[in-house]
Motif scaffolding. Structure first.
Motif: not given
Length: 209
Positions: A49, A53-54, A56-58, A61, A76, A80, A103
């Protein structure tokens, strides 16, 4: 070390991690790792993952985890991993092994440290010997000692780390801690399993932290 060299090391370690995973049986994939709540399957999910991850996902989260980065990573990773089979996760790790994506706020060397440490998180509970390459291990150790994200600065305050299997020392404190690179790296990242081989007057202090 320049970024291209670090990325090459990271790619090699990700591919080695994929090799490790491919050698496991179904029972091993449900085994617990050195990270609380993380099975081998979840750990594979995390490594797959991290390059997908984008932003916006981070952000979503971290909001869901109420600002707790560790909680976010755990949630996550588990979510995932649940979406993919072991074979699919291994394929993703191989496909993205050379990816420079990381990240928000992470340094180029953070993914290297991540895969080095997580490889041991998986291997040690399963009784698998997993050698750690010297130069990447040293680079990861030196990064952890100054990074604000790993907790190592606090754990290693007043300590001087001395490798017994390489020509390396780190830290400037008066209390010496001696041991193999792999166990120094595990210990300063908060894994108690690395403490068993450490010696010196600072070993107990590091363990208490």
């Amino acid at each position: 070390m320049h970024e291209g060299g670090i990325l090459a090391w990271t790619e090699a370690e990700r591919l080695s991690f994929a090799d490790l995973l491919e050698g496991l049986d179904d029972k091993d994939w449900s085994a617990e790792t050195l990270c609380p709540e993380w099975t081998v399957h979840a750990m594979a999910g995390h490594l797959a993952q991290t390059t997908r991850n984008r932003l916006k996902d981070t952000l979503a989260g971290i909001v869901k985890a109420k600002g707790n980065w560790d909680r976010m990573n755990t949630d996550q990773a588990i979510a995932y991993a649940a979406r993919f089979s072991p074979a699919e996760l291994v394929a993703q790790i191989r496909e993205d092994a050379g990816s420079a994506r990381r990240s928000p706020g992470a340094k180029p060397i953070d993914p290297l440290a991540d895969v080095l440490i997580h490889g041991q998180d998986v291997a040690r509970p399963l009784g698998i010997a997993r050698p750690m390459p010297e130069k990447p291990a040293i680079a990861a150790l030196e990064h952890l000692l100054v990074s604000p994200f790993w907790g190592a600065k606090k754990r290693c305050k007043d300590l001087r780390l001395i490798a017994t299997d390489a020509d390396w020392t780190g830290g400037t404190g008066p209390e010496e801690v001696r041991g193999p690179l792999v166990d120094l790296l595990l210990s300063v990242s908060g894994r108690s399993t690395g403490l068993a081989t450490l010696t010196g007057p600072g070993a107990a202090l590091l363990g208490a932290r």
